[in-house]
Structure formats: C-alpha cells, structure tokens
Design a protein around this motif. Sequence first.
Motif, PDB file in Angstrom:
ATOM      1  N   GLY A 154       0.810  -1.199   0.000  1.00  0.00           N
ATOM      2  CA  GLY A 154       0.000   0.000   0.000  1.00  0.00           C
ATOM      3  C   GLY A 154       0.850   1.257   0.000  1.00  0.00           C
ATOM      4  N   LYS A 155       0.205   2.383  -0.200  1.00  0.00           N
ATOM      5  CA  LYS A 155       0.925   3.650  -0.296  1.00  0.00           C
ATOM      6  C   LYS A 155       1.559   4.068   1.029  1.00  0.00           C
ATOM      7  N   MET A 184       5.044   2.703   7.210  1.00  0.00           N
ATOM      8  CA  MET A 184       4.681   1.828   8.321  1.00  0.00           C
ATOM      9  C   MET A 184       5.851   0.917   8.691  1.00  0.00           C
ATOM     10  N   ALA A 185       6.542   0.404   7.680  1.00  0.00           N
ATOM     11  CA  ALA A 185       7.694  -0.464   7.937  1.00  0.00           C
ATOM     12  C   ALA A 185       8.806   0.304   8.656  1.00  0.00           C
ATOM     13  N   LEU A 186       9.029   1.539   8.244  1.00  0.00           N
ATOM     14  CA  LEU A 186      10.039   2.369   8.901  1.00  0.00           C
ATOM     15  C   LEU A 186       9.683   2.584  10.375  1.00  0.00           C
ATOM     16  N   ALA A 187       8.404   2.766  10.660  1.00  0.00           N
ATOM     17  CA  ALA A 187       7.960   2.944  12.042  1.00  0.00           C
ATOM     18  C   ALA A 187       8.165   1.674  12.862  1.00  0.00           C
ATOM     19  N   LEU A 232       1.461  -5.101   7.182  1.00  0.00           N
ATOM     20  CA  LEU A 232       1.280  -3.652   7.141  1.00  0.00           C
ATOM     21  C   LEU A 232       0.500  -3.311   5.874  1.00  0.00           C
ATOM     22  N   VAL A 233      -0.751  -2.939   6.031  1.00  0.00           N
ATOM     23  CA  VAL A 233      -1.659  -2.852   4.888  1.00  0.00           C
ATOM     24  C   VAL A 233      -2.302  -1.472   4.824  1.00  0.00           C
ATOM     25  N   VAL A 260      -9.401  -3.294   2.366  1.00  0.00           N
ATOM     26  CA  VAL A 260      -8.216  -2.452   2.223  1.00  0.00           C
ATOM     27  C   VAL A 260      -7.115  -3.269   1.549  1.00  0.00           C
ATOM     28  N   ALA A 261      -6.639  -2.783   0.401  1.00  0.00           N
ATOM     29  CA  ALA A 261      -5.662  -3.521  -0.414  1.00  0.00           C
ATOM     30  C   ALA A 261      -6.173  -4.912  -0.776  1.00  0.00           C
TER      31      ALA A 261
END
Length: 404
Positions: free
Chosen positions: A33-34, A39-42, A106-107, A184-185
């Motif tokens: 997703g955009k 989200m991964a960085l967080a 993470l979506v 979602v996604a």
Amino acid sequence: MFGAAIAAAAPDRAVAANLPDRPGGRCLVVGAGKASAAMALAVEAAWPDVALQGVVSTRYGHGAACKRIRIVEAGHPVPDANSLAAADAMLELLQGAGPGDLVLALVSGGGSACLARPIAGVTLADKQAITRELLRSGAPIGEMNRVRKALSAVKGGGLARAAGSARICTLVISDVPGDDPADVASGPTIPHAGRPEDALEILDRHGIALPDRVRTAILAQSALPAIDRPQDEVRLIASPSQSLAAAASLARDHGYAIVDLGDRVQGEAAQVAARHAELALRLAAQGGPPTAIVSGGETTVTLPQGCTGSGGRNSEYQLALARALDGHPRIWSIAGDSDGIDGASDAAGAIAAPGTLARASRLGLDIDRALADHDSHRFFAAGDLVITGPTRTNVNDIRIQLVR
C-alpha cells in the motif's frame, strides 16, 4: 484543515501506538500500500532489538529508507512486474513461517495494485487489461476489490494461507468506505467469503469482456478450501473518520460550525459535487454562523472511450463544484486525495475559490469544455492545484467547503 486530516493518519504515530506484544521468536513483515513503507520504517524504529525481516510493496515514489525490511516500489493503479516480484518475495518469505513466528502485515490503500500474483490460468497482462477497464468503468472501489480478489493468489487471504501455523497481526490504515479491513488492499491477510460468480457478475455488468480461460480460472477458485485462522488479529490504526474529526476540530477552534457528511460518500464526482454545492449555497443563503462542510469517501469518474483529459476524481469534483457555485463570494472549497496523488496526476486535488471562474475566463479556459472533456488538471494548473507530493499515508479523499 486538509493538513490536519493528513497528519491524523501519519503512519509513524499510528503504528507505534498499535504494535502487538514483542514476539519471542522471529517477526516476518509483509505488506502493501501507499503507506506500507512508512509503516515499515515505524516498525523498525519501535523495535530496534527485534529480529525483523520482511518485504513490503508500495507505489513508486512512496518508499522509505528501511534497513531490515526490503521495500519494493511497484505500479499503481495498474500492477506491473514489480508488483509480481513483491508478491513472490512475500510468498517465499512466508513459506518458512512456523508456530513461534509473528507475521506482521502492514496494509494500506493502494496495495491491490502494488501486490499482484495472478491465479493459475491468468497472466499479469490479463490483470492489467481488466484493471484498466475497471478504472474507466466508474465501478466503485468495493466492486473493484471483489474482482481483484477473484483474480489473485495473494489477495482475499492469500498471504494468510501461505503463512501456515504462524500468528498474523495485521495493522490497517483504511481508505475504504465503512473501514472493512478485508477491503483495504483487497485483504491479503484476511480470508474472503465471496463467491467467484460475484466477480464475474460485476465484470459482465460493466461490459468488460473476458477470455474464456480467465472466466474458467475464476470459477475454479470455488474448489479451494476455506481459510480458517482464529489465531490472527486485525487492528485498524488510522481511518478516514479520524482524519475528518481532526479537520473538524481545527475548524471549531476557529469558530466554525461543522456539517459532517461522513466518510462513506460515493458516486460520480460531478454528481456528488452538485449535491454539495447545493448544500453550501443553502447555508450561505441562511446567513448563519461560519460553517465547515467536511466529507470523505471515494467518488468515481466514468471515462468515455477515447478520452484524453487529465486529472482525477477530486479535481473533477472541484470543477463541477466551481461551476455550480458560480463564483459565490462566501464559499471556498478544497478536495484532495490524502495520499497526495489524485488519479494519475502530480496533484492531490484542487482548490475552488470565489475568483476561480473569473481567473479561468481571463486565461481563456472554458469550464464547461473542461467538464465535458474530463480535463480538470489542465483547468486548475494555473494556480489552484494542491501539490503535496506523496504523503505516505492513505485514508482516501478529504473534501472541505468553508461557508463564511
């Protein structure tokens, strides 16, 4: 107000506040997703001492500088070869998942295009062609996602099926009316209960022709066993309603009354704009206190064959709104996609102000022609576009009218 709405959906804050308990074993991260790269960085920042590995896929230009989680940038709104590579990498990662592992998914919106693995008998070219036709058809997002699930080996719970006995916790930033995480996604980690025939009915209703082999492949999905994963958890960490509430709160602080039309507004962009303009004009005529009208959701634009106009649903909405308001001196409007990208343009959306039509006239721009040609980006390019760049979140469209 627009900025406050986007800030309320910032992935760094939302992820950190909603992570599950730290896993005792490995943490395998997947997602699409955009907002997925942010989200991964967080996750990396919040869990510096957790054994992380993973792959997430996002739209081109929406990546983040992750150290332990691989970021793949891929096509949107039409999937491409990178979308396919990302899905294959996630499936390979999940093959080794066991009962002691946590799969953290993470979506966010946009993941349907960034993550693509067609079912047997369907090619990537098939999916691309069907996606393009769906986008032109004006089909609402819910219908599009039902078709995407039917064509995909990773959506509708496909990644969950691949995770075996591992526990999955899915963090969702919603961009869909109603906030159903399965939409979602297209719900890569959430089992889908729909029938393949539903997808075929949608395609037939919109006049989208399918090769016989694709139709056969879709129907064959009914033979797959159901996905039963009671151990999994889904957490909605940011939503359109939260963002609209943040925008409304700021307006109240500045003395505005609020009319909240909700976060589920759908329909043809120009028709929705006509209704909203009627409401704004009525409030202006009543002479009450300054009022902010807020709404979210996702409108659509049905494009005729051969259309060469540029823009997106938010700038088209603003075109129709500006035409209906006819330069009213007490009404301003902004409409934009919270991800910073309206359709295929470089803008999030546009502003319509009392002087919009007069300025267009001075520049020789015809609003009626722009509406007929679905050419909203060119009409607003003289200075009324909202340019944010990628915001790395996505809670769908934010629309605001101020009646002063």
